[in-house]
Design a protein around this motif. Structure first.
Motif, PDB file in Angstrom:
ATOM      1  N   GLU A  73       0.800  -1.215   0.000  1.00 53.23           N
ATOM      2  CA  GLU A  73       0.000   0.000   0.000  1.00 53.23           C
ATOM      3  C   GLU A  73       0.838   1.274   0.000  1.00 53.23           C
ATOM      4  O   GLU A  73       0.318   2.365  -0.181  1.00 53.23           O
ATOM      5  N   VAL A  74       2.130   1.153   0.210  1.00 57.49           N
ATOM      6  CA  VAL A  74       3.012   2.316   0.368  1.00 57.49           C
ATOM      7  C   VAL A  74       3.573   2.743  -0.981  1.00 57.49           C
ATOM      8  O   VAL A  74       4.148   1.945  -1.703  1.00 57.49           O
ATOM      9  N   THR A  75       3.398   4.039  -1.300  1.00 61.35           N
ATOM     10  CA  THR A  75       3.954   4.569  -2.547  1.00 61.35           C
ATOM     11  C   THR A  75       5.226   5.371  -2.300  1.00 61.35           C
ATOM     12  O   THR A  75       6.124   5.372  -3.137  1.00 61.35           O
ATOM     13  N   HIS A  76       5.315   6.065  -1.171  1.00 59.57           N
ATOM     14  CA  HIS A  76       6.506   6.841  -0.825  1.00 59.57           C
ATOM     15  C   HIS A  76       6.729   6.758   0.682  1.00 59.57           C
ATOM     16  O   HIS A  76       5.769   6.799   1.450  1.00 59.57           O
ATOM     17  N   VAL A  77       7.980   6.690   1.073  1.00 67.38           N
ATOM     18  CA  VAL A  77       8.333   6.744   2.488  1.00 67.38           C
ATOM     19  C   VAL A  77       9.234   7.958   2.660  1.00 67.38           C
ATOM     20  O   VAL A  77      10.262   8.081   1.991  1.00 67.38           O
ATOM     21  N   ILE A  78       8.833   8.850   3.531  1.00 70.47           N
ATOM     22  CA  ILE A  78       9.567  10.091   3.732  1.00 70.47           C
ATOM     23  C   ILE A  78       9.828  10.244   5.220  1.00 70.47           C
ATOM     24  O   ILE A  78       8.909  10.110   6.034  1.00 70.47           O
ATOM     25  N   ALA A  79      11.051  10.553   5.570  1.00 66.30           N
ATOM     26  CA  ALA A  79      11.406  10.761   6.973  1.00 66.30           C
ATOM     27  C   ALA A  79      10.757  12.051   7.477  1.00 66.30           C
ATOM     28  O   ALA A  79      10.573  13.015   6.723  1.00 66.30           O
ATOM     29  N   GLY A  80      10.426  12.058   8.727  1.00 67.39           N
ATOM     30  CA  GLY A  80       9.850  13.260   9.336  1.00 67.39           C
ATOM     31  C   GLY A  80      10.897  14.340   9.544  1.00 67.39           C
ATOM     32  O   GLY A  80      12.081  14.166   9.239  1.00 67.39           O
ATOM     33  N   ASP A  81      10.453  15.455  10.071  1.00 60.77           N
ATOM     34  CA  ASP A  81      11.347  16.580  10.324  1.00 60.77           C
ATOM     35  C   ASP A  81      12.348  16.266  11.420  1.00 60.77           C
ATOM     36  O   ASP A  81      12.022  15.560  12.377  1.00 60.77           O
ATOM     37  N   GLU A  82      13.536  16.810  11.287  1.00 60.51           N
ATOM     38  CA  GLU A  82      14.530  16.648  12.344  1.00 60.51           C
ATOM     39  C   GLU A  82      14.158  17.488  13.559  1.00 60.51           C
ATOM     40  O   GLU A  82      14.439  17.109  14.683  1.00 60.51           O
ATOM     41  N   GLU A  83      13.512  18.620  13.337  1.00 58.07           N
ATOM     42  CA  GLU A  83      13.066  19.478  14.441  1.00 58.07           C
ATOM     43  C   GLU A  83      11.621  19.117  14.782  1.00 58.07           C
ATOM     44  O   GLU A  83      10.709  19.289  13.969  1.00 58.07           O
ATOM     45  N   LEU A  84      11.422  18.604  15.977  1.00 61.00           N
ATOM     46  CA  LEU A  84      10.107  18.134  16.392  1.00 61.00           C
ATOM     47  C   LEU A  84       9.062  19.241  16.354  1.00 61.00           C
ATOM     48  O   LEU A  84       9.333  20.375  16.742  1.00 61.00           O
ATOM     49  N   GLY A  85       7.874  18.893  15.877  1.00 64.94           N
ATOM     50  CA  GLY A  85       6.744  19.804  15.920  1.00 64.94           C
ATOM     51  C   GLY A  85       6.671  20.829  14.809  1.00 64.94           C
ATOM     52  O   GLY A  85       5.737  21.626  14.789  1.00 64.94           O
ATOM     53  N   THR A  86       7.605  20.826  13.872  1.00 61.09           N
ATOM     54  CA  THR A  86       7.562  21.832  12.808  1.00 61.09           C
ATOM     55  C   THR A  86       6.692  21.387  11.643  1.00 61.09           C
ATOM     56  O   THR A  86       6.055  22.215  11.006  1.00 61.09           O
ATOM     57  N   TYR A  87       6.691  20.116  11.321  1.00 63.25           N
ATOM     58  CA  TYR A  87       5.880  19.529  10.252  1.00 63.25           C
ATOM     59  C   TYR A  87       6.153  20.155   8.883  1.00 63.25           C
ATOM     60  O   TYR A  87       5.296  20.165   8.015  1.00 63.25           O
ATOM     61  N   ARG A  88       7.373  20.645   8.682  1.00 59.09           N
ATOM     62  CA  ARG A  88       7.752  21.191   7.371  1.00 59.09           C
ATOM     63  C   ARG A  88       7.634  20.139   6.280  1.00 59.09           C
ATOM     64  O   ARG A  88       7.267  20.449   5.154  1.00 59.09           O
ATOM     65  N   VAL A  89       7.953  18.899   6.614  1.00 54.47           N
ATOM     66  CA  VAL A  89       7.893  17.822   5.636  1.00 54.47           C
ATOM     67  C   VAL A  89       6.471  17.640   5.098  1.00 54.47           C
ATOM     68  O   VAL A  89       6.282  17.322   3.933  1.00 54.47           O
ATOM     69  N   ILE A  90       5.474  17.878   5.912  1.00 55.83           N
ATOM     70  CA  ILE A  90       4.083  17.781   5.453  1.00 55.83           C
ATOM     71  C   ILE A  90       3.778  18.898   4.463  1.00 55.83           C
ATOM     72  O   ILE A  90       3.182  18.669   3.412  1.00 55.83           O
ATOM     73  N   LEU A  91       4.192  20.110   4.790  1.00 58.58           N
ATOM     74  CA  LEU A  91       3.949  21.240   3.898  1.00 58.58           C
ATOM     75  C   LEU A  91       4.712  21.086   2.585  1.00 58.58           C
ATOM     76  O   LEU A  91       4.220  21.453   1.523  1.00 58.58           O
ATOM     77  N   GLU A  92       5.903  20.509   2.652  1.00 56.88           N
ATOM     78  CA  GLU A  92       6.730  20.338   1.458  1.00 56.88           C
ATOM     79  C   GLU A  92       6.187  19.245   0.532  1.00 56.88           C
ATOM     80  O   GLU A  92       6.134  19.408  -0.684  1.00 56.88           O
ATOM     81  N   HIS A  93       5.772  18.118   1.102  1.00 61.10           N
ATOM     82  CA  HIS A  93       5.378  16.957   0.288  1.00 61.10           C
ATOM     83  C   HIS A  93       3.869  16.818   0.081  1.00 61.10           C
ATOM     84  O   HIS A  93       3.445  16.072  -0.800  1.00 61.10           O
ATOM     85  N   ARG A  94       3.064  17.463   0.906  1.00 60.78           N
ATOM     86  CA  ARG A  94       1.603  17.412   0.786  1.00 60.78           C
ATOM     87  C   ARG A  94       1.071  15.984   0.599  1.00 60.78           C
ATOM     88  O   ARG A  94       0.439  15.655  -0.400  1.00 60.78           O
ATOM     89  N   PRO A  95       1.323  15.107   1.575  1.00 61.59           N
ATOM     90  CA  PRO A  95       0.865  13.706   1.423  1.00 61.59           C
ATOM     91  C   PRO A  95      -0.657  13.606   1.499  1.00 61.59           C
ATOM     92  O   PRO A  95      -1.324  14.466   2.069  1.00 61.59           O
ATOM     93  N   ASP A  96      -1.174  12.541   0.901  1.00 56.74           N
ATOM     94  CA  ASP A  96      -2.608  12.251   0.995  1.00 56.74           C
ATOM     95  C   ASP A  96      -2.939  11.629   2.343  1.00 56.74           C
ATOM     96  O   ASP A  96      -4.026  11.825   2.882  1.00 56.74           O
ATOM     97  N   ILE A  97      -2.001  10.848   2.859  1.00 59.18           N
ATOM     98  CA  ILE A  97      -2.223  10.146   4.119  1.00 59.18           C
ATOM     99  C   ILE A  97      -0.886   9.994   4.844  1.00 59.18           C
ATOM    100  O   ILE A  97       0.157   9.887   4.220  1.00 59.18           O
ATOM    101  N   ILE A  98      -0.962  10.014   6.157  1.00 62.45           N
ATOM    102  CA  ILE A  98       0.209   9.771   7.005  1.00 62.45           C
ATOM    103  C   ILE A  98      -0.157   8.632   7.944  1.00 62.45           C
ATOM    104  O   ILE A  98      -1.252   8.623   8.516  1.00 62.45           O
ATOM    105  N   VAL A  99       0.742   7.678   8.090  1.00 61.35           N
ATOM    106  CA  VAL A  99       0.532   6.589   9.036  1.00 61.35           C
ATOM    107  C   VAL A  99       1.543   6.757  10.163  1.00 61.35           C
ATOM    108  O   VAL A  99       2.741   6.883   9.924  1.00 61.35           O
ATOM    109  N   ILE A 100       1.036   6.765  11.374  1.00 62.82           N
ATOM    110  CA  ILE A 100       1.843   6.986  12.572  1.00 62.82           C
ATOM    111  C   ILE A 100       1.941   5.671  13.330  1.00 62.82           C
ATOM    112  O   ILE A 100       0.978   4.908  13.383  1.00 62.82           O
TER     113      ILE A 100
END
Length: 103
Positions: free
Chosen positions: A24-51
């Motif tokens: 089911e996985v199309t891309h795996v992207i590491a989270g931000d190095e700085e906790l709580g910034t969520y820049r990676v979400i703004l940069e990649h605009r994923p459809d879904i995140i699995v935690i």
């Protein structure tokens, strides 16, 4: 280290590779190095995140951030996979040969 207070059992690259094998996985992207910034979400605009199933604090923080920033996306908290066998605490108690038998 900052979140759990110890070094992870597997390197990030190893964990990302294992996740990438899931059908089911199309891309795996590491989270931000700085906790709580969520820049990676703004940069990649994923459809879904699995935690991860044990990421309660991250789940609460992400939920609040999504609402504050008015970002619409789906996130799902994964269920543990056979926790009676694959829990880190159980695996740490096993001898290396026993671990390979389980896997």
């Amino acid at each position: 280290l900052e979140l759990k207070g110890h070094i992870p059992e597997q390197l990030l690259e190893e964990r990302m590779e294992l996740v990438s094998y899931e059908s089911e996985v199309t891309h795996v992207i590491a989270g931000d190095e700085e906790l709580g910034t969520y820049r990676v979400i703004l940069e990649h605009r994923p459809d879904i995140i699995v935690i991860g199933h044990d990421q309660d604090e991250l789940c609460r923080d992400l939920e609040a951030w999504l609402e504050d920033e008015n970002v619409a996306l789906v996130f799902h908290k994964a269920s543990p996979y056979s926790p009676e066998v694959f829990s880190t605490s159980i695996l740490q108690e096993m001898m290396p040969d026993e671990i390979h038998e389980v896997i």
